[in-house]
Scaffold this active site. Sequence first.
Site, mmCIF file in Angstrom:
data_model
loop_
_atom_site.group_PDB
_atom_site.id
_atom_site.type_symbol
_atom_site.label_atom_id
_atom_site.label_comp_id
_atom_site.label_asym_id
_atom_site.label_seq_id
_atom_site.Cartn_x
_atom_site.Cartn_y
_atom_site.Cartn_z
ATOM 1 N N HIS A 267 29.149 43.366 36.759
ATOM 2 C CA HIS A 267 29.384 44.136 35.535
ATOM 3 C C HIS A 267 29.600 45.610 35.880
ATOM 4 O O HIS A 267 30.732 46.083 35.912
ATOM 5 C CB HIS A 267 28.193 43.914 34.597
ATOM 6 C CG HIS A 267 28.378 44.396 33.199
ATOM 7 N ND1 HIS A 267 29.561 44.882 32.716
ATOM 8 C CD2 HIS A 267 27.499 44.463 32.159
ATOM 9 C CE1 HIS A 267 29.414 45.226 31.439
ATOM 10 N NE2 HIS A 267 28.169 44.982 31.087
ATOM 11 N N HIS A 308 41.018 41.155 34.818
ATOM 12 C CA HIS A 308 39.989 41.352 33.788
ATOM 13 C C HIS A 308 39.938 40.103 32.939
ATOM 14 O O HIS A 308 40.963 39.482 32.693
ATOM 15 C CB HIS A 308 40.350 42.565 32.916
ATOM 16 C CG HIS A 308 39.212 43.090 32.111
ATOM 17 N ND1 HIS A 308 38.884 42.565 30.886
ATOM 18 C CD2 HIS A 308 38.317 44.068 32.364
ATOM 19 C CE1 HIS A 308 37.831 43.218 30.424
ATOM 20 N NE2 HIS A 308 37.465 44.128 31.294
ATOM 21 N N ASP A 364 37.896 50.040 36.796
ATOM 22 C CA ASP A 364 37.138 50.352 38.005
ATOM 23 C C ASP A 364 38.004 50.715 39.206
ATOM 24 O O ASP A 364 37.492 51.140 40.224
ATOM 25 C CB ASP A 364 36.260 49.146 38.389
ATOM 26 C CG ASP A 364 35.124 48.980 37.410
ATOM 27 O OD1 ASP A 364 34.550 50.008 37.028
ATOM 28 O OD2 ASP A 364 34.830 47.838 37.022
HETATM 29 N N1 ACO Z 1 42.444 39.420 43.142
HETATM 30 C C1 ACO Z 1 43.100 38.279 43.474
HETATM 31 N N2 ACO Z 1 43.205 37.221 42.673
HETATM 32 C C2 ACO Z 1 42.596 37.289 41.485
HETATM 33 C C3 ACO Z 1 41.887 38.437 41.063
HETATM 34 C C4 ACO Z 1 41.828 39.525 41.952
HETATM 35 N N3 ACO Z 1 41.177 40.651 41.630
HETATM 36 N N4 ACO Z 1 41.395 38.228 39.831
HETATM 37 C C5 ACO Z 1 41.767 36.990 39.474
HETATM 38 N N5 ACO Z 1 42.502 36.424 40.477
HETATM 39 C C6 ACO Z 1 43.165 35.108 40.451
HETATM 40 C C7 ACO Z 1 42.161 34.000 40.612
HETATM 41 O O1 ACO Z 1 42.022 33.641 41.975
HETATM 42 C C8 ACO Z 1 42.809 32.905 39.808
HETATM 43 O O2 ACO Z 1 43.874 32.375 40.570
HETATM 44 P P1 ACO Z 1 44.199 30.779 40.525
HETATM 45 O O3 ACO Z 1 44.626 30.540 39.100
HETATM 46 O O4 ACO Z 1 45.259 30.604 41.529
HETATM 47 O O5 ACO Z 1 42.906 30.106 40.872
HETATM 48 C C9 ACO Z 1 43.446 33.634 38.633
HETATM 49 O O6 ACO Z 1 43.720 34.962 39.146
HETATM 50 C C10 ACO Z 1 42.544 33.744 37.403
HETATM 51 O O7 ACO Z 1 41.305 34.272 37.809
HETATM 52 P P2 ACO Z 1 39.903 34.013 37.088
HETATM 53 O O8 ACO Z 1 38.808 34.237 38.078
HETATM 54 O O9 ACO Z 1 39.943 32.718 36.353
HETATM 55 O O10 ACO Z 1 39.907 35.165 35.997
HETATM 56 P P3 ACO Z 1 38.651 35.644 35.196
HETATM 57 O O11 ACO Z 1 39.160 36.111 33.883
HETATM 58 O O12 ACO Z 1 37.553 34.649 35.208
HETATM 59 O O13 ACO Z 1 38.150 36.880 36.084
HETATM 60 C C11 ACO Z 1 37.592 39.026 36.871
HETATM 61 C C12 ACO Z 1 38.183 38.192 35.714
HETATM 62 C C13 ACO Z 1 36.166 38.544 37.195
HETATM 63 C C14 ACO Z 1 37.492 40.480 36.439
HETATM 64 C C15 ACO Z 1 38.491 38.876 38.095
HETATM 65 O O14 ACO Z 1 39.807 39.302 37.801
HETATM 66 C C16 ACO Z 1 37.961 39.622 39.314
HETATM 67 O O15 ACO Z 1 37.121 39.090 40.040
HETATM 68 N N6 ACO Z 1 38.444 40.874 39.556
HETATM 69 C C17 ACO Z 1 37.963 41.675 40.633
HETATM 70 C C18 ACO Z 1 36.602 42.279 40.283
HETATM 71 C C19 ACO Z 1 36.722 43.410 39.303
HETATM 72 O O16 ACO Z 1 37.537 44.304 39.443
HETATM 73 N N7 ACO Z 1 35.835 43.401 38.284
HETATM 74 C C20 ACO Z 1 35.787 44.482 37.274
HETATM 75 C C21 ACO Z 1 36.136 43.988 35.927
HETATM 76 S S1 ACO Z 1 36.136 45.340 34.780
HETATM 77 C C22 ACO Z 1 34.504 45.574 34.336
HETATM 78 O O17 ACO Z 1 33.677 44.719 34.440
HETATM 79 C C23 ACO Z 1 34.077 46.916 33.817
#
Ligand code: ACO
Length: 430
Positions: A267, A308, A364
């Site tokens: 988070h 996100h 972020d």
């Molecule tokens: N880099 C590479 N691939 C990614 C990323 C990323 N940052 N984020 C998602 N993907 C890919 C996943 O591997 C998945 O691919 P697939 O369909 O081939 O399996 C697809 O995109 C969908 O990803 P999910 O994990 O299902 O997306 P979700 O909505 O659950 O996740 C999250 C959102 C957790 C923010 C994710 O994008 C992530 O981990 N990002 C990096 C961490 C980050 O920056 N977090 C900050 C969020 S903002 C906040 O909290 C204030």
Amino acid sequence: MPETLTITDNRTGKQYELSIQDGTIRAMDLRQIRTGPQDFGLMTYDPAYMNTANCRSAITYIDGDKGVLLYRGYPIEQLAEQSDYLETAYLILFGELPTAAQLQTWTREITLHTMLHENIKKLMEGFQYDAHPMAIFLSTVGAMSGFYPDAKQIFDKASRLRQMHRLIAKVPSIAAWAFRHSIGRPYVYPDNDLSFAGNFLNMLFKMTELKYQANPVLVRALDVLFILHADHEQNCSTSTMRNIGSSHVDPYSALAGAAAALYGPLHGGANEAVLRMLHEIGSVAKVPEFIKKVKSGEGNNRLMGFGHRVYKSYDPRAKVIKRIADLVFTVTGKNPLLEIALELERIALQDEYFIARKLYPNVDFYSGLIYQAMGFPVEMFPVLFAIPRTAGWIAQWEEMLLDPEQKIARPRQIYTGPASREYVPREKRA
Ligand code: ACO
């Protein structure tokens, strides 16, 4: 078009018509769907609340596909450009932008409450020198429950307002003292001649000078970052605030829990992860290789600061932050990691993998670079998030309290344990 949903229960052949309001059905309407008098009734199963609205809220609106974020209807870009944090906090808490007179009263009240009780100082001094500032922050906010017993009068409007003033005013003081504690420097008392953000920088960085005046560019940058982080509807920490508050505990106890939720790396800790990633990449030349690794899933790498749960386009806050970063770097000098971040973004935004998955920079991606350039250690990042989010947490808490539909939060479960069985005396256990 009738706003209803017809459900056929294939177990019984019975049909039910449920009303649809605001694109939702009421989970409680499913309870009538039963196979017989002994059946509890149909429930929904939704771990992590992926598709469940837990409240009606008039505070923050997000359209993740279009990259829209509104506080009480006002676009975040306009607030970041024209407002300041205290005015935005007022808007979030009371629903309308203040008049000049209302803003003056509000600012005066906040300024009057910036001091911390000397016993709070003693409590903070009890932490180890290497305690994480977020651990100090959330414990101290919780401890305030013991200092302000009037906060228990949660249905008294005047009492709620008093706690709002106290919380908004005191969280920067707690945050700054937690920082000073962790670096072994004496605590700095608030300077009420300064602005909200200016005073915070004073309490963080003042040394032996009689008056500390931070660079106005940095004061404004921090204030805009506060505006951007003030609320973000029903995220993990906000729903924690609502859940704890639903037991009718005082707001300090509830806010300590919300801050604890924010402490988690999923988070409030993502900007720290961005910095770690940029360090690990090390140079612009190594960016293509890193992107390749992310795409292949090698080492479980993700492009931190990208993607996100809600935004499926450019996070509107990230756009503002990118502009702020340029301003901050004119004062602090460029963060050497910026070139790597810019190159990562440039390549990722053209790459089919990221385009197809709608992965764009989130809030972020650049905020950590700014905080680092301003002299904050990474441990302070979640604390910097908690200061402005306090406005959102309290607004959501009050909205929950005054909502006649809300009760104590109490989810259901699907029980998967053993059926009822007899107790086995210790000597008879295998
Ligand atoms: N880099 C590479 N691939 C990614 C990323 C990323 N940052 N984020 C998602 N993907 C890919 C996943 O591997 C998945 O691919 P697939 O369909 O081939 O399996 C697809 O995109 C969908 O990803 P999910 O994990 O299902 O997306 P979700 O909505 O659950 O996740 C999250 C959102 C957790 C923010 C994710 O994008 C992530 O981990 N990002 C990096 C961490 C980050 O920056 N977090 C900050 C969020 S903002 C906040 O909290 C204030």
